[in-house]
Write a protein that holds these residues in place. Structure first.
Motif, PDB file in Angstrom:
ATOM      1  N   VAL A  45      38.744  49.612  40.052  1.00 30.42           N
ATOM      2  CA  VAL A  45      39.128  49.566  41.456  1.00 30.42           C
ATOM      3  C   VAL A  45      39.822  48.238  41.750  1.00 30.42           C
ATOM      4  CG1 VAL A  45      38.281  49.715  43.822  1.00 30.42           C
ATOM      5  CG2 VAL A  45      37.112  50.956  41.987  1.00 30.42           C
ATOM      6  N   ALA A  47      40.307  45.461  43.854  1.00 34.83           N
ATOM      7  CA  ALA A  47      39.495  44.991  44.980  1.00 34.83           C
ATOM      8  C   ALA A  47      39.571  43.474  45.163  1.00 34.83           C
ATOM      9  CB  ALA A  47      38.045  45.421  44.773  1.00 34.83           C
ATOM     10  N   GLN A  48      40.623  42.871  44.625  1.00 35.50           N
ATOM     11  CA  GLN A  48      40.713  41.404  44.667  1.00 35.50           C
ATOM     12  C   GLN A  48      40.511  40.852  46.078  1.00 35.50           C
ATOM     13  OE1 GLN A  48      42.566  43.262  42.818  1.00 35.50           O
ATOM     14  NE2 GLN A  48      42.613  42.372  40.762  1.00 35.50           N
ATOM     15  N   ILE A  50      39.139  42.284  48.607  1.00 33.16           N
ATOM     16  CA  ILE A  50      38.076  42.944  49.367  1.00 33.16           C
ATOM     17  C   ILE A  50      36.831  42.063  49.411  1.00 33.16           C
ATOM     18  CG2 ILE A  50      36.634  45.022  49.474  1.00 33.16           C
ATOM     19  CD1 ILE A  50      39.641  45.531  49.851  1.00 33.16           C
ATOM     20  N   PRO A  51      36.281  41.824  50.601  1.00 32.18           N
ATOM     21  CA  PRO A  51      35.050  41.028  50.655  1.00 32.18           C
ATOM     22  C   PRO A  51      33.872  41.837  50.126  1.00 32.18           C
ATOM     23  CG  PRO A  51      35.597  41.851  52.844  1.00 32.18           C
ATOM     24  CD  PRO A  51      36.730  42.264  51.934  1.00 32.18           C
TER      25      PRO A  51
END
Lengths: 99, 502, 506
Positions: A45, A47-48, A50-51
């Motif tokens: 995924v 998601a770099q 994404i917190p």
């Protein structure tokens, strides 16, 4: 991705305080490998930015007043202990930090 | 092989070859009514396992709830140290097994401390000011206490089994960590001690802790490393624990410097390890080598929600900050009209609070200072204790000073009274009575008159001091006149000669 | 078999409060039923006969004295999952390591039940520390599914679900970390609800995965579950993650839903929850259930939640990580089992020997996986990444609930599987939670309501209804409406089709 060796299982078992047997080392090495491969897909995924979510509900600042609450008696505290001495929990010798 | 603990290098040689780098970690137990995450009391010295509940015993199913007062203390400490207060931070679990830790993880803060990036200014004995950078101050919980049975008395090594008391488990701790302290050279041990002293005074002024090193409510771990002169890369550090007094802080740092220097000078390597300070020998020894490097597996504590102090809350807390020790010293210097040197002596003697309390009890600043900084400091040195640990109170010192001022005691007699109090003979008045020290009350007025007359005729006084005893007649006359003839002339003459003899 | 054990909780409460039957009679009937068939089903690990009868007597005393009863469920018996601490009553979590542990305190759920006059019959079997989907991981033996004794009752709360299907209790409490209430409900033809995370206090719930665990009601009808939900829900100052808000009006919603009108409601079918792992009979029953919702006036649309495909792997990183830390306290020092305290063994050795002897294989596996995932070199790739996936799953829910009122899916991909079928294949076992896990990761409420029997094996299938956080009333309304329609279509409650069990005492 992951490839869990017997040595790694032994290391994990040590960290987790599990006195695993030789047979288990073999069995767990294989099983952990399968499990970790099956979960490795989270890495697919993107998601770099994404917190991460550490808590499911967005609560903040939950505090308790600094007021004493009744706790347990010494007898209640020790009731479930495997061994007791002088009002304290008796435990095997501790291999400590101190020399 | 590396660390042979017996070998140390001469201190001057250490400094000729190496620059020390310090890092100090101070743990302070907060004096909140209840623990960090549960409503159990925190009083010191209770019967074992009587201040416990499911939460601090780590019973299955129990959950923590943060003590709001502990957070306020943490923020106030951070503000007093000039730190930034996190707008948002969390607790984390530090996972490792140890029997004194009921959950086998410590609820602490990891990469999100509540306060960070501050400083504390220290003044050394000679007035040099050193700024120590504060890396962070974070909240965590204390562990229980173990009692080791069998083997050497109370030592963990060789013990047959251990007994655990969890009364202390969960007591709120603030860990205050410095940035690396460099450039202190020979004064590194002194700086370490001055830092812990300054921090202790600050925490005491904030009223957040008992700051009793002897009871463990203030604990210091000293990280020491050496780098060869001319280099800037830090050497491998050791962390010395069990440093239980201000004096030990200084000794432990000094010892580690000399030990590490000897290892390095012999071509050895410093091991990154925890070392244990031994008060009796003044040396440190290595802890047990761990088979595997510690991996604490930190992760955000899911049972506690984030803390996000609002700006209003932080400002409200900032307004509660008391006068800081350094501000107080400035004020005292002005109020008591002290020179820089006098102030420094007062501070170095650790006597500021004691003198202030003695002044509050009625003594003048000069009297109070004279007692504490001169006479009692010597006594404390002789006994090898802190000034505050002497068995005499500011009120007792003030009482003695009052008796001197009233003429009931001479300075010499007053010292005898103080000695009596220190010897445990009771209150000053009781000592005076028991030892029969009080001067004849009639004399007190006479002394004053004699002193006045001598002061009014200095040339006559000089003659008497020079041996012309007959010149005393003029002074006797003056005293008789001043006392309207009610004094005993023979006694007055004796007093004059006594006054001029010393 | 008696009318008392086959009544709903609502019916029993009405009769007890009206003085038509005593709580002691009701309680005895259930205790007798347990005594007669639990040797076969093995739903219970501990039966508290004296405590139950005493609690029942107190309710009867209230009724006799004309005092108001403590709650709408006062006097009704209940089976409590053995993961909730109960003062003075053994609490084992299905683990050897806690054998004979008697907590000195009550969980908030247990206290609320006692305060509400609910009669706690005993503690139910479960997968060790709630890790499992079949209750085969209990250290105290398997629980059997009353629909087919060779099959699993689901897990981890198989004891609770089986006790309902076996008519040993009209109510039960479960906990749901990845589906442990809903999946057992699905495979036993009962109702199981996972409330919004923070809706029911976790204080005293022995933690498996703290950020996912949630206690909830189990029952044979939607209304009974709602009644129990309102008893156990609500804010608890002892749980920092407890939501300080009123319990959603789920009883009213269940009553309203029973009228069978879902017009104006938008229902989303999750597109991702179908495919190779899904049993045909389950898909067929689910499709019929969706048709039934249409028939009740609901508008049904397909919704995509693309990150749900990653829910299972994210879950199997987060839950083991948290459990590796939560279970560290079982170390033989203060309570529970102690092994190897001899021959001068150190505390460290005794800890390791005890944990080795006291934990079962699944617990050890998860503890080690979690230890691995949290290790410094792997944290970002595993735990950190899983928490980001968690955020994406929450966003999928938010987007979906921007379009529809509730989401529906099968509760679990298959009907009850055979005992032993998946014990040596952990990953196959984990797939039982495919559809249930997203709600745990997002903290949103979800429930399972029986959706008929699979046409390929005749075993129960569950319909999962999911709602936004603190919007439980929506799913209760849908579930109650569907339940009414289903009973009409099947000509009576599905649960009455459970085979009659052999009574042990002959």
């Amino acid at each position: 991705m992951p490839n869990i060796s017997r040595e790694e299982v032994a290391h994990l078992a040590r960290l987790a305080r599990l006195a695993v047997t030789e047979d288990e080392l073999d069995k767990f090495a294989g099983q952990l490998d399968v499990i970790l491969q099956s979960v490795a897909s989270v890495g697919e995924v993107a998601a770099q930015e994404i917190p991460p979510t550490s808590h499911a509900v967005p609560l903040r600042n939950v505090f308790r007043a600094d007021e004493p609450r009744p706790g347990l008696s010494q007898q209640q505290a020790l009731a479930g202990a495997p061994a007791v001495e002088e009002g304290r929990f008796r435990v095997p010798r501790i291999l400590g930090e101190e020399a | 092989m590396t660390a042979s603990t017996a070998d140390v290098l001469d201190y001057d040689e250490v400094l000729a070859r190496f620059d020390p780098v310090l890092g100090l970690e101070v743990h302070v137990e907060l004096s909140t009514n209840t623990k960090m995450f549960c409503g159990c009391p925190t009083a010191f010295g209770a019967e074992p396992n009587t201040q416990v509940c499911p939460v601090c015993l780590g019973l299955p199913g129990a959950l923590p709830v943060v003590n709001g007062a502990a957070v306020e203390s943490a923020i106030r400490i951070g503000l007093a140290l000039g730190c930034d207060i996190a707008e948002w931070c969390r607790f984390a679990r530090k996972n490792y097994f140890y029997p004194d830790m009921p959950k086998n993880f410590q609820t602490s803060q990891y990469d999100e401390p509540i306060a960070f990036d501050g400083k504390l200014d220290l003044e050394l004995e000679d007035g040099t000011v050193v700024e120590v950078g504060i890396e962070r101050a974070h909240m965590e919980e204390d562990t229980g206490k173990s009692l080791h049975v069998g083997g050497a008395t109370g030592r963990i090594h060789g013990a047959e089994h251990s007994l655990l008391d969890y009364n202390r488990a969960g007591v709120p701790l603030i860990e205050i960590v410095t940035k690396p302290i460099t450039g202190t050279g020979a004064r590194a041990p002194e700086v370490a001690r001055a830092y812990v002293t300054a921090l202790r005074d600050l925490l005491r002024a904030l009223g957040v802790s008992d700051v009793r090193m002897d009871q463990g409510s203030l604990r210091c771990d000293a990280n020491v490393s050496l780098m060869p002169k001319g280099t800037t890369v830090f050497g491998t550090r050791t962390e010395t624990k069990n440093v239980n007094s201000l004096r030990s802080v200084e000794r432990a740092v000094r010892y580690e410097m000399t030990r590490q220097a000897a290892v390095l000078a012999g071509g050895g390597e410093i091991l990154q390890e925890t070392r244990h300070f031994d008060e009796s020998t003044g040396s440190t020894s290595a802890g047990r080598r761990k088979e595997t490097s510690e991996d604490y597996r930190y992760f955000p504590e899911p049972d506690l929600v984030p803390i996000a102090p609002s700006a209003e809350w932080v400002e409200k807390l900032r307004a509660t900050l008391p006068e800081m020790p350094w501000q107080r010293r400035k004020r005292i210097q002005a109020d008591w009209q002290l020179s820089d040197l006098e102030l420094r002596d007062l501070v170095n003697a650790g006597a500021v609070d004691l003198v202030a309390a003695t002044v509050d009890a009625g003594a003048t600043p000069n009297e109070a200072r004279a007692w504490w900084v001169n006479y009692l400091s010597q006594e404390a040195n002789t006994r090898g204790v802190e000034l505050a640990e002497l068995p005499i109170t500011p009120a007792q010192v003030a009482r003695v000073a009052a008796m001197v001022a009233d003429g009931k005691l001479t300075n010499k007699l007053a010292r005898e009274v103080v000695d009596g109090v220190l010897a445990g003979e009771g209150e000053p008045d009781a000592v005076v009575a028991a030892r029969g020290l009080e001067v004849v009350s009639d004399d007190s007025a006479l002394y004053a008159a004699v002193d006045e007359a001598l002061a009014a005729q200095p040339d006559v006084a000089d003659k008497i001091r020079g041996g012309k005893v007959q010149a005393a007649g003029a002074i006797v006359g003056a005293v008789m006149k001043a006392t309207k003839g009610q004094a005993d002339a023979k006694r007055v003459r004796e007093l004059i000669l006594e006054r001029c003899a010393g | 078999m008696s009318d008392l054990t086959h009544s709903t909780a609502a019916e029993l409460a009405a009769k007890i409060h009206a003085g038509e039957v005593s709580s002691v009679e009701v309680t005895r009937a259930h205790l007798d039923r347990i005594g007669a068939i639990d040797e076969t089903v093995h739903a219970f690990l501990h039966v508290d006969t004296d405590g139950a009868l005493a609690a029942a007597q107190r309710v009867d005393d209230d009724v006799a004295a004309g005092r108001p009863v403590a709650s709408p469920l006062a006097g009704v018996p209940l089976a409590l999952k053995d993961v909730f601490a109960t003062e003075g009553i053994p609490t084992t979590c299905g683990s050897k390591i806690l054998e004979n542990w008697i907590p000195p305190y009550d969980s908030t759920v247990a206290r609320k039940l006692r305060d509400a006059g609910v009669v706690v019959l005993g503690k139910t079997n479960m997968d060790e520390f709630a890790m499992g989907s079949s209750t085969e991981n209990s250290a105290y033996g398997v629980t059997r599914n009353p629909w087919d004794l060779d099959r699993i009752p689901g897990g981890s709360g198989g004891g609770s679900s089986a006790s309902l299907a076996a008519f040993q209790a009209p109510l039960a409490i479960g906990t749901d970390t990845g589906g442990s209430i809903r999946q057992p409900a699905s495979v036993t033809g009962t109702v199981g609800v996972k409330p919004t995370y923070g809706g029911v206090s976790r204080y005293g719930l022995v933690a498996f995965s703290s950020s996912l665990d949630q206690g909830g009601p189990c029952a044979r009808t939607v209304l009974d579950a709602a009644l129990l939900h309102e008893v156990i829900g609500g804010h608890d100052p002892l749980d920092s993650t407890s939501i300080d808000a009123p319990v959603p009006p789920v009883v009213a919603a269940a009553r309203e839903g029973a009228a069978g009108d879902l017009r104006g409601l938008r229902v989303g079918v999750v597109r991702e929850f179908t495919g190779e792992w899904y049993q045909d009979g389950v898909i067929a029953a689910f499709d019929q259930a969706v048709e039934a919702l249409r028939g009740l006036g609901a508008e049904v649309v397909e919704v995509s939640c693309p990150h749900f495909d990653y829910a299972l792997p994210a879950y199997y990183l987060i839950a083991p990580s948290e459990c590796s830390s939560n279970l560290a306290r079982f170390d033989a020092m203060r309570y529970g089992l102690r092994v190897g305290d001899e021959n001068g063994n150190s505390a460290e050795q005794v800890m390791a020997l005890t944990r080795e002897a006291g934990f079962g294989a699944e617990v050890k596996r998860r503890v080690m996986v979690g230890t691995y995932a949290l290790s410094s070199g792997y944290y970002d790739a595993y735990y950190g990444q899983a928490q980001k996936v968690r955020t994406l799953i929450s966003r999928d829910f938010e987007r979906a609930f921007g379009d529809v009122d509730v989401l529906v899916s099968p509760t679990t991909p298959t009907t009850a599987f055979r005992i032993g079928e998946r014990v040596d294949d952990p990953v196959a076992m984990y797939r039982a939670d495919l559809c249930t896990i997203p709600a745990n990761l997002a903290g949103t409420p979800a429930m399972s309501v029986p959706a008929g029997l699979s046409d390929d094996d005749g075993l129960p299938v569950g319909l999962q209804v999911m709602a936004p956080a603190l919007q439980e009333q929506r799913m209760y309304k849908v579930a109650a409406a569907y339940e009414a329609a289903r009973d009409k279509a099947w000509g009576g409650p599905l649960i009455n089709r459970v085979p009659e069990l052999e009574v042990a005492a002959r």
